[in-house]
Design an enzyme around this catalytic site. Structure first.
Site, PDB file in Angstrom:
ATOM      1  N   THR A 187     -10.606  -6.825  -4.956  1.00  0.00           N
ATOM      2  CA  THR A 187     -11.931  -6.851  -5.601  1.00  0.00           C
ATOM      3  C   THR A 187     -12.595  -5.483  -5.499  1.00  0.00           C
ATOM      4  O   THR A 187     -13.506  -5.181  -6.267  1.00  0.00           O
ATOM      5  CB  THR A 187     -12.838  -7.918  -4.946  1.00  0.00           C
ATOM      6  OG1 THR A 187     -12.768  -7.796  -3.514  1.00  0.00           O
ATOM      7  CG2 THR A 187     -12.414  -9.324  -5.331  1.00  0.00           C
TER       8      THR A 187
ATOM      9  N   ASN B 234     -10.781  -2.594  -5.730  1.00  0.00           N
ATOM     10  CA  ASN B 234     -10.000  -1.599  -6.484  1.00  0.00           C
ATOM     11  C   ASN B 234     -10.601  -1.273  -7.859  1.00  0.00           C
ATOM     12  O   ASN B 234     -10.215  -0.291  -8.490  1.00  0.00           O
ATOM     13  CB  ASN B 234      -8.541  -2.034  -6.640  1.00  0.00           C
ATOM     14  CG  ASN B 234      -7.723  -1.939  -5.356  1.00  0.00           C
ATOM     15  OD1 ASN B 234      -6.794  -2.709  -5.124  1.00  0.00           O
ATOM     16  ND2 ASN B 234      -8.055  -0.978  -4.489  1.00  0.00           N
TER      17      ASN B 234
ATOM     18  N   TRP C 164       3.033   7.928  -2.219  1.00  0.00           N
ATOM     19  CA  TRP C 164       4.446   8.058  -2.598  1.00  0.00           C
ATOM     20  C   TRP C 164       4.571   9.017  -3.788  1.00  0.00           C
ATOM     21  O   TRP C 164       5.436   9.895  -3.805  1.00  0.00           O
ATOM     22  CB  TRP C 164       4.997   6.676  -2.949  1.00  0.00           C
ATOM     23  CG  TRP C 164       6.443   6.647  -3.332  1.00  0.00           C
ATOM     24  CD1 TRP C 164       7.511   6.433  -2.500  1.00  0.00           C
ATOM     25  CD2 TRP C 164       6.994   6.812  -4.653  1.00  0.00           C
ATOM     26  NE1 TRP C 164       8.678   6.464  -3.208  1.00  0.00           N
ATOM     27  CE2 TRP C 164       8.401   6.696  -4.533  1.00  0.00           C
ATOM     28  CE3 TRP C 164       6.442   7.045  -5.914  1.00  0.00           C
ATOM     29  CZ2 TRP C 164       9.257   6.808  -5.629  1.00  0.00           C
ATOM     30  CZ3 TRP C 164       7.290   7.164  -7.015  1.00  0.00           C
ATOM     31  CH2 TRP C 164       8.682   7.040  -6.852  1.00  0.00           C
TER      32      TRP C 164
ATOM     33  N   ASP D  84       0.830  -1.212   0.000  1.00  0.00           N
ATOM     34  CA  ASP D  84       0.000   0.000   0.000  1.00  0.00           C
ATOM     35  C   ASP D  84       0.866   1.264   0.000  1.00  0.00           C
ATOM     36  O   ASP D  84       1.998   1.253   0.491  1.00  0.00           O
ATOM     37  CB  ASP D  84      -0.921  -0.020   1.232  1.00  0.00           C
ATOM     38  CG  ASP D  84      -2.095   0.923   1.069  1.00  0.00           C
ATOM     39  OD1 ASP D  84      -2.331   1.406  -0.056  1.00  0.00           O
ATOM     40  OD2 ASP D  84      -2.792   1.180   2.077  1.00  0.00           O
TER      41      ASP D  84
ATOM     42  N   ARG E 126      -0.332   9.340  -9.984  1.00  0.00           N
ATOM     43  CA  ARG E 126      -0.441   8.082  -9.226  1.00  0.00           C
ATOM     44  C   ARG E 126       0.164   6.894  -9.979  1.00  0.00           C
ATOM     45  O   ARG E 126       0.782   6.017  -9.378  1.00  0.00           O
ATOM     46  CB  ARG E 126      -1.911   7.771  -8.933  1.00  0.00           C
ATOM     47  CG  ARG E 126      -2.558   8.695  -7.936  1.00  0.00           C
ATOM     48  CD  ARG E 126      -4.021   8.285  -7.717  1.00  0.00           C
ATOM     49  NE  ARG E 126      -4.131   6.958  -7.131  1.00  0.00           N
ATOM     50  CZ  ARG E 126      -4.063   6.732  -5.823  1.00  0.00           C
ATOM     51  NH1 ARG E 126      -3.907   7.719  -4.971  1.00  0.00           N
ATOM     52  NH2 ARG E 126      -4.168   5.498  -5.351  1.00  0.00           N
TER      53      ARG E 126
ATOM     54  N   HIS F 180       2.573   3.606  -8.998  1.00  0.00           N
ATOM     55  CA  HIS F 180       2.354   2.170  -9.238  1.00  0.00           C
ATOM     56  C   HIS F 180       3.543   1.559  -9.991  1.00  0.00           C
ATOM     57  O   HIS F 180       3.928   0.417  -9.743  1.00  0.00           O
ATOM     58  CB  HIS F 180       1.061   1.955 -10.024  1.00  0.00           C
ATOM     59  CG  HIS F 180      -0.167   2.317  -9.252  1.00  0.00           C
ATOM     60  ND1 HIS F 180      -0.382   1.905  -7.959  1.00  0.00           N
ATOM     61  CD2 HIS F 180      -1.249   3.080  -9.579  1.00  0.00           C
ATOM     62  CE1 HIS F 180      -1.546   2.375  -7.520  1.00  0.00           C
ATOM     63  NE2 HIS F 180      -2.088   3.096  -8.483  1.00  0.00           N
TER      64      HIS F 180
ATOM     65  N   GLU G  44       0.871 -13.562  11.979  1.00  0.00           N
ATOM     66  CA  GLU G  44       1.435 -12.428  12.709  1.00  0.00           C
ATOM     67  C   GLU G  44       1.354 -11.215  11.778  1.00  0.00           C
ATOM     68  O   GLU G  44       1.472 -11.357  10.557  1.00  0.00           O
ATOM     69  CB  GLU G  44       2.897 -12.708  13.079  1.00  0.00           C
ATOM     70  CG  GLU G  44       3.069 -13.892  14.002  1.00  0.00           C
ATOM     71  CD  GLU G  44       2.487 -13.659  15.383  1.00  0.00           C
ATOM     72  OE1 GLU G  44       2.541 -12.524  15.886  1.00  0.00           O
ATOM     73  OE2 GLU G  44       1.935 -14.633  15.957  1.00  0.00           O
TER      74      GLU G  44
ATOM     75  N   GLY H 120       0.140   5.565  -4.245  1.00  0.00           N
ATOM     76  CA  GLY H 120      -0.453   6.860  -4.582  1.00  0.00           C
ATOM     77  C   GLY H 120       0.160   7.978  -3.751  1.00  0.00           C
ATOM     78  O   GLY H 120       0.523   9.044  -4.281  1.00  0.00           O
TER      79      GLY H 120
HETATM   80  C1  IPE Z   1      -5.358  -2.691  -0.323  1.00  0.00           C
HETATM   81  O1  IPE Z   1      -5.045  -1.351  -0.499  1.00  0.00           O
HETATM   82  C2  IPE Z   1      -5.277  -3.423  -1.617  1.00  0.00           C
HETATM   83  C3  IPE Z   1      -3.960  -3.537  -2.212  1.00  0.00           C
HETATM   84  C4  IPE Z   1      -2.831  -3.172  -1.652  1.00  0.00           C
HETATM   85  C5  IPE Z   1      -3.933  -4.143  -3.501  1.00  0.00           C
HETATM   86  P1  IPE Z   1      -6.177  -0.238  -0.673  1.00  0.00           P
HETATM   87  O2  IPE Z   1      -5.468   1.052  -0.783  1.00  0.00           O
HETATM   88  O3  IPE Z   1      -7.095  -0.620  -1.764  1.00  0.00           O
HETATM   89  O4  IPE Z   1      -6.968  -0.376   0.707  1.00  0.00           O
HETATM   90  P2  IPE Z   1      -7.829   0.692   1.509  1.00  0.00           P
HETATM   91  O5  IPE Z   1      -8.840   1.267   0.556  1.00  0.00           O
HETATM   92  O6  IPE Z   1      -6.891   1.735   2.011  1.00  0.00           O
HETATM   93  O7  IPE Z   1      -8.427  -0.095   2.633  1.00  0.00           O
HETATM   94  C1  IPE Z   2      -1.441   0.346  -3.417  1.00  0.00           C
HETATM   95  O1  IPE Z   2      -1.242   1.727  -3.461  1.00  0.00           O
HETATM   96  C2  IPE Z   2      -1.680  -0.247  -4.777  1.00  0.00           C
HETATM   97  C3  IPE Z   2      -3.081  -0.622  -5.037  1.00  0.00           C
HETATM   98  C4  IPE Z   2      -4.033  -0.689  -4.143  1.00  0.00           C
HETATM   99  C5  IPE Z   2      -3.414  -0.969  -6.396  1.00  0.00           C
HETATM  100  P1  IPE Z   2      -2.459   2.747  -3.434  1.00  0.00           P
HETATM  101  O2  IPE Z   2      -2.829   3.087  -4.835  1.00  0.00           O
HETATM  102  O3  IPE Z   2      -3.577   2.235  -2.599  1.00  0.00           O
HETATM  103  O4  IPE Z   2      -1.791   4.009  -2.753  1.00  0.00           O
HETATM  104  P2  IPE Z   2      -2.437   4.985  -1.703  1.00  0.00           P
HETATM  105  O5  IPE Z   2      -2.984   4.141  -0.586  1.00  0.00           O
HETATM  106  O6  IPE Z   2      -3.503   5.744  -2.413  1.00  0.00           O
HETATM  107  O7  IPE Z   2      -1.312   5.853  -1.257  1.00  0.00           O
HETATM  108 MG    MG Z   3      -4.073   2.431  -0.642  1.00  0.00          MG
END
Ligand code: IPE
Ligand code: IPE
Ligand code: MG
Length: 232
Positions: free
Chosen positions: A61, A63, A20, A15, A28, A32, A197, A18
């Site tokens: 699911t 996303n 970063w 996670d 964004r 990725h 854990e 975005g």
């Molecule tokens: C969880 O991250 C899913 C992945 C890392 C692929 P999200 O960014 O989708 O989760 P939420 O929305 O913060 O819970």
């Molecule tokens: C994780 O990074 C990757 C996916 C969930 C696809 P995010 O895209 O969720 O990044 P943040 O949480 O918005 O920073």
């Molecule tokens: Mg995220």
């Protein structure tokens, strides 16, 4: 601290791509892309640590609810990974597997996924499991529906149900790491994480480097896993 208590199965919720990117004033999708680079490196580092199974949560699911441009960009990154990296993974003894629903991803990507799985099937150094269109609830529901469709009669045991999970031969994760400071599971391996854990770090995924990994593993190594028993 170094120790020989290494997880057999490590799961990472990658996670913070975005955030970063945002911190750097970048779109964004560049976050990725940096995340994918980090993942390629992490497979090697994880293997070097002697970890046998590595699951990386790449697309949930939920996303699909992101803007179409971001979803499309992520799908292209998965294609890119398979096209460019499967051969080197294979040479390094890695088996690529996908975990998740198989009915909503683009047809050409699904075909590439099948090809990559077939191509690396005989490799045994590490199982690298990419969780794409994965949701823990979907996995349990899919398993229940498949079990019902199989004509199973009588009481259902855990073993009966687990046979219908996406990757029934893979042991439950010993350690689940989540980056970017969020303290939740977001539908990752719900059933399988019953006795995992957990380790959380503030680092965004593209910044999760070897020292970060070692810190997580060192922390895991001193955990007291009791599984509900009273052994201390
Ligand atoms: C969880 O991250 C899913 C992945 C890392 C692929 P999200 O960014 O989708 O989760 P939420 O929305 O913060 O819970
Ligand atoms: C994780 O990074 C990757 C996916 C969930 C696809 P995010 O895209 O969720 O990044 P943040 O949480 O918005 O920073
Ligand atoms: Mg995220």
């Amino acid at each position: 601290m170094t120790t020989d208590r290494v997880p057999t199965h490590l799961g990472i919720i990658m996670d913070g791509n975005g955030r970063w990117a945002k911190k750097r004033g970048l779109p964004r999708l560049l976050g990725h892309r940096a995340g994918l680079h980090r993942l390629v490196e992490m497979v090697r580092l994880v293997k070097k640590q002697g970890i046998r199974y590595f699951s990386a949560y790449a697309f949930s699911t939920e996303n699909w609810s992101r803007p179409q441009m971001e979803v499309d960009g992520l799908m292209s990154l998965f294609r890119h990974y398979i096209k460019r990296r499967v051969n080197e993974l294979k040479e390094e003894g890695g088996r690529l597997r996908f975990c998740g629903r198989r009915d909503r991803l683009p047809a050409d990507l699904l075909e590439m996924m099948r090809w990559a799985e077939e191509e690396t099937r005989s490799r045994t150094a590490i199982d690298f499991i990419l969780c794409v269109d994965y949701g823990g609830r979907a996995e349990i529901l899919d398993a229940v529906n498949a079990l019902v469709a199989s004509g199973h009669t009588g009481e259902v045991t855990e073993e009966d149900l687990k046979k219908f999970f996406y990757l029934p031969d893979v042991p439950d994760p010993d350690l689940i790491v989540r980056t970017s400071g969020e303290l939740r599971l977001s539908n990752f391996l719900l059933w399988e994480s019953a006795y995992s854990e957990f380790y959380f770090t503030d680092a965004c995924w593209p910044d999760f480097d070897e020292p970060e990994l070692i810190r997580a593993l060192d922390d895991y190594a001193i955990r007291d896993r009791r599984y509900g028993g009273n052994r201390s």
